[in-house]
Design an enzyme around this catalytic site. Structure first.
Site, PDB file in Angstrom:
ATOM      1  N   LYS A  16     -10.279   2.790 -28.851  1.00  0.00           N
ATOM      2  CA  LYS A  16     -10.286   2.661 -30.309  1.00  0.00           C
ATOM      3  C   LYS A  16      -8.877   2.816 -30.854  1.00  0.00           C
ATOM      4  O   LYS A  16      -8.445   2.070 -31.745  1.00  0.00           O
ATOM      5  CB  LYS A  16     -11.194   3.714 -30.942  1.00  0.00           C
ATOM      6  CG  LYS A  16     -11.265   3.602 -32.468  1.00  0.00           C
ATOM      7  CD  LYS A  16     -12.013   4.741 -33.108  1.00  0.00           C
ATOM      8  CE  LYS A  16     -11.131   5.944 -33.306  1.00  0.00           C
ATOM      9  NZ  LYS A  16     -11.734   6.975 -34.180  1.00  0.00           N
ATOM     10  N   SER A  17      -8.140   3.796 -30.339  1.00  0.00           N
ATOM     11  CA  SER A  17      -6.796   4.061 -30.842  1.00  0.00           C
ATOM     12  C   SER A  17      -5.882   2.867 -30.645  1.00  0.00           C
ATOM     13  O   SER A  17      -5.108   2.499 -31.543  1.00  0.00           O
ATOM     14  CB  SER A  17      -6.205   5.292 -30.145  1.00  0.00           C
ATOM     15  OG  SER A  17      -6.991   6.431 -30.393  1.00  0.00           O
ATOM     16  N   ARG A 114     -12.170  14.040 -45.991  1.00  0.00           N
ATOM     17  CA  ARG A 114     -11.068  14.277 -45.058  1.00  0.00           C
ATOM     18  C   ARG A 114      -9.729  14.200 -45.785  1.00  0.00           C
ATOM     19  O   ARG A 114      -9.525  13.347 -46.657  1.00  0.00           O
ATOM     20  CB  ARG A 114     -11.134  13.269 -43.906  1.00  0.00           C
ATOM     21  CG  ARG A 114     -12.410  13.411 -43.096  1.00  0.00           C
ATOM     22  CD  ARG A 114     -12.521  12.386 -41.995  1.00  0.00           C
ATOM     23  NE  ARG A 114     -11.526  12.584 -40.954  1.00  0.00           N
ATOM     24  CZ  ARG A 114     -11.454  11.845 -39.857  1.00  0.00           C
ATOM     25  NH1 ARG A 114     -12.319  10.856 -39.677  1.00  0.00           N
ATOM     26  NH2 ARG A 114     -10.523  12.085 -38.946  1.00  0.00           N
ATOM     27  N   GLN A 161      -2.157  11.197 -37.543  1.00  0.00           N
ATOM     28  CA  GLN A 161      -2.405   9.862 -38.078  1.00  0.00           C
ATOM     29  C   GLN A 161      -1.560   9.549 -39.307  1.00  0.00           C
ATOM     30  O   GLN A 161      -1.277   8.376 -39.578  1.00  0.00           O
ATOM     31  CB  GLN A 161      -3.886   9.673 -38.385  1.00  0.00           C
ATOM     32  CG  GLN A 161      -4.740   9.569 -37.129  1.00  0.00           C
ATOM     33  CD  GLN A 161      -6.209   9.359 -37.433  1.00  0.00           C
ATOM     34  OE1 GLN A 161      -6.638   9.347 -38.593  1.00  0.00           O
ATOM     35  NE2 GLN A 161      -7.004   9.196 -36.392  1.00  0.00           N
ATOM     36  N   SER A 186      -1.366  16.612 -31.654  1.00  0.00           N
ATOM     37  CA  SER A 186      -1.737  15.376 -30.947  1.00  0.00           C
ATOM     38  C   SER A 186      -0.538  14.465 -30.703  1.00  0.00           C
ATOM     39  O   SER A 186      -0.588  13.246 -30.911  1.00  0.00           O
ATOM     40  CB  SER A 186      -2.827  14.618 -31.739  1.00  0.00           C
ATOM     41  OG  SER A 186      -3.953  15.437 -31.963  1.00  0.00           O
ATOM     42  N   ASP A 304      -9.541  15.603 -29.118  1.00  0.00           N
ATOM     43  CA  ASP A 304     -10.776  14.819 -29.175  1.00  0.00           C
ATOM     44  C   ASP A 304     -11.655  15.057 -27.959  1.00  0.00           C
ATOM     45  O   ASP A 304     -12.829  14.659 -27.960  1.00  0.00           O
ATOM     46  CB  ASP A 304     -10.457  13.326 -29.282  1.00  0.00           C
ATOM     47  CG  ASP A 304     -10.186  12.889 -30.715  1.00  0.00           C
ATOM     48  OD1 ASP A 304     -10.395  13.697 -31.642  1.00  0.00           O
ATOM     49  OD2 ASP A 304      -9.757  11.732 -30.912  1.00  0.00           O
ATOM     50  N   LYS A 331     -11.852  17.043 -38.844  1.00  0.00           N
ATOM     51  CA  LYS A 331     -12.229  15.713 -38.356  1.00  0.00           C
ATOM     52  C   LYS A 331     -13.523  15.264 -39.040  1.00  0.00           C
ATOM     53  O   LYS A 331     -13.807  15.659 -40.178  1.00  0.00           O
ATOM     54  CB  LYS A 331     -12.378  15.752 -36.840  1.00  0.00           C
ATOM     55  CG  LYS A 331     -11.102  16.132 -36.100  1.00  0.00           C
ATOM     56  CD  LYS A 331     -10.150  14.966 -36.009  1.00  0.00           C
ATOM     57  CE  LYS A 331      -8.988  15.249 -35.098  1.00  0.00           C
ATOM     58  NZ  LYS A 331      -8.119  14.068 -34.891  1.00  0.00           N
TER      59      LYS A 331
END
Length: 423
Positions: A16-17, A114, A161, A186, A304, A331
């Site tokens: 997905k990333s 979020r 992100q 991350s 994750d 998340k």
């Protein structure tokens, strides 16, 4: 003499990333890009639809997506629906700000909850006009006239992100962009982002203190084959460990750009046998599915996958503590509390803090798992369900966010094959 069972081959869908980053890069590039083996799931389809709402032309089949990029940010006016996709809400507003026009981004109630404040503040500091919902959340209204670039400091303690979103669109700015990310979580995702940017022709550099500078110049179309999703692979690897099976994920090997492949090193600490080669990764559990505990592990860079470990940790012979995961509370759900609450419902003792959870050994009993519409909660506890009868999910379909065929694949690998024999 112990003999290992012959490995089964898992069918893990594309990352997905990588899929969503590559979609944006292709949209920003000059020319036509072909993305092979993309992930087709709720999140990636939401991202793809959001790009088409911004005027990007995307066609093709499930096996190959063709993206026609304009070499610039979007132009015009659009209302963009991000659904539940956090990557869409965090990657696409900077892309819009680098273009020209009026753009409104919104999403589900879950996504509206979020945080986006660091991204809103960064875009404002770069000269964009951004209106937001309460607390800097969705909906976002971006009035775009391009971005000049500059130097900013970005709070990255909640998510990497925000940094990724700014980096992806930085080559479209009129001048260099230099970002100093504080308290970055991350970090492997930033390494992945820069590697993909370089694939599409961007120029970046990182200083010794972690400051990243991106030069202007745009992107050039470049075909890409998407490798299997390492976060998703964590579930079949963990399932191999607790069932005594052997599972290989081809195409996910030592050359992977995904930090979450590091999860197999955590499984190694539980006693599983791990082999990582250029062509794939194989995990083999002990014959009785036993796990070794009695350790602490910082999973901040691979957060994750912490739920995958936490869900199977009751089967270990001693407590396991995971720390460095404070950002996992922000998340799709408060993932620390969600894991702890579900384990307690199964009769397992847990201790938790702001950035950690300790899971004690026990004999889990059956119960309904509260998924909180969070795909990773559902998939992690499905793995435990291979060893513990009576575990059900209150929202089994939420796995469609990243792996629509998850339940069928888990059944194919671990329930449709006989238990391995041989000592």
């Amino acid at each position: 003499m112990t003999t290992r069972p012959a490995p089964l081959t898992a069918r893990v869908p594309g990352s997905k990333s990588i899929t969503n980053r590559a979609l944006l890069l292709a949209a920003a590039a000059t020319g036509v890009t072909r993305l092979r083996a993309p992930l087709t799931s709720d999140d990636t389809l939401a991202f793809r639809t959001a790009l088409t709402d911004l005027g990007v032309r995307i066609s093709g089949t499930d096996e190959v997506w063709e993206v026609t990029g304009a070499g610039a940010g979007p132009v015009g006016a659009a209302r963009v629906w991000c659904a539940d996709a956090g990557t869409a809400a965090r990657f696409l507003p900077p892309f819009a700000a680098a273009g020209r026009g009026e753009f409104v981004f919104d999403g589900s109630d879950q996504l509206r909850a979020r945080p986006l404040r660091p991204l809103v503040d960064a875009l404002t500091a770069l000269g964009s006009k951004v209106g937001s919902g309460p607390g800097g959340a969705l909906p976002l209204a971006v009035t775009a006239s391009g971005l000049d670039g500059g130097e900013i400091t970005l709070d990255s303690s909640f998510s990497s992100q925000y940094l990724t979103g700014l980096l992806l669109s930085a080559p479209l700015m009129r001048g260099p962009l230099t970002i100093r990310a504080t308290s970055l979580v991350s970090r492997p995702y930033i390494d992945m982002t820069r590697a993909l940017m370089h694939h599409f022709g961007a120029r970046t550099r990182q200083d010794g203190d972690g400051t990243i500078t991106v030069l202007p110049g745009g992107y050039t179309a470049a075909d890409l084959t998407i490798e299997p999703d390492a976060s998703t692979a964590s579930y079949v690897f963990a399932a191999a460990a607790v069932t005594g099976r052997s599972v290989t994920v081809p195409g996910l090997g030592s050359r992977s750009s995904q930090g979450d492949l590091g999860f197999v090193e955590v499984l190694r600490r539980t006693g599983a046998h791990v082999e990582v080669t250029d062509s794939g990764t194989t995990v083999t559990g002990r014959g009785d599915g036993a796990l070794t505990g009695g350790f602490e592990v910082d999973m901040g860079d691979i957060s994750d996958t912490f739920m995958t470990l936490a869900a199977i940790a009751p089967l270990a012979d001693a407590p396991i503590t995971v720390h460095g995961i404070a950002h996992a509370r922000l998340k799709e759900s408060d993932r620390i509390e969600a894991v702890a609450g579900n384990l307690r419902a199964l009769g397992i003792r847990t201790d938790e803090g702001p950035d950690r959870i300790t899971i004690h050994p026990g004999r889990p009993s059956g119960a309904e798992i509260a998924c909180y519409r969070d795909h990773r909660i559902a998939m992690a506890f499905s793995v435990l369900g291979l060893r513990v009868g009576g575990i059900t999910l209150d929202a089994p379909a939420c796995v469609g966010k990243t792996f629509p065929g998850f339940h069928d694949e888990l059944r194919r690998l671990f329930l449709d094959h006989p238990t391995p024999q041989g000592t």
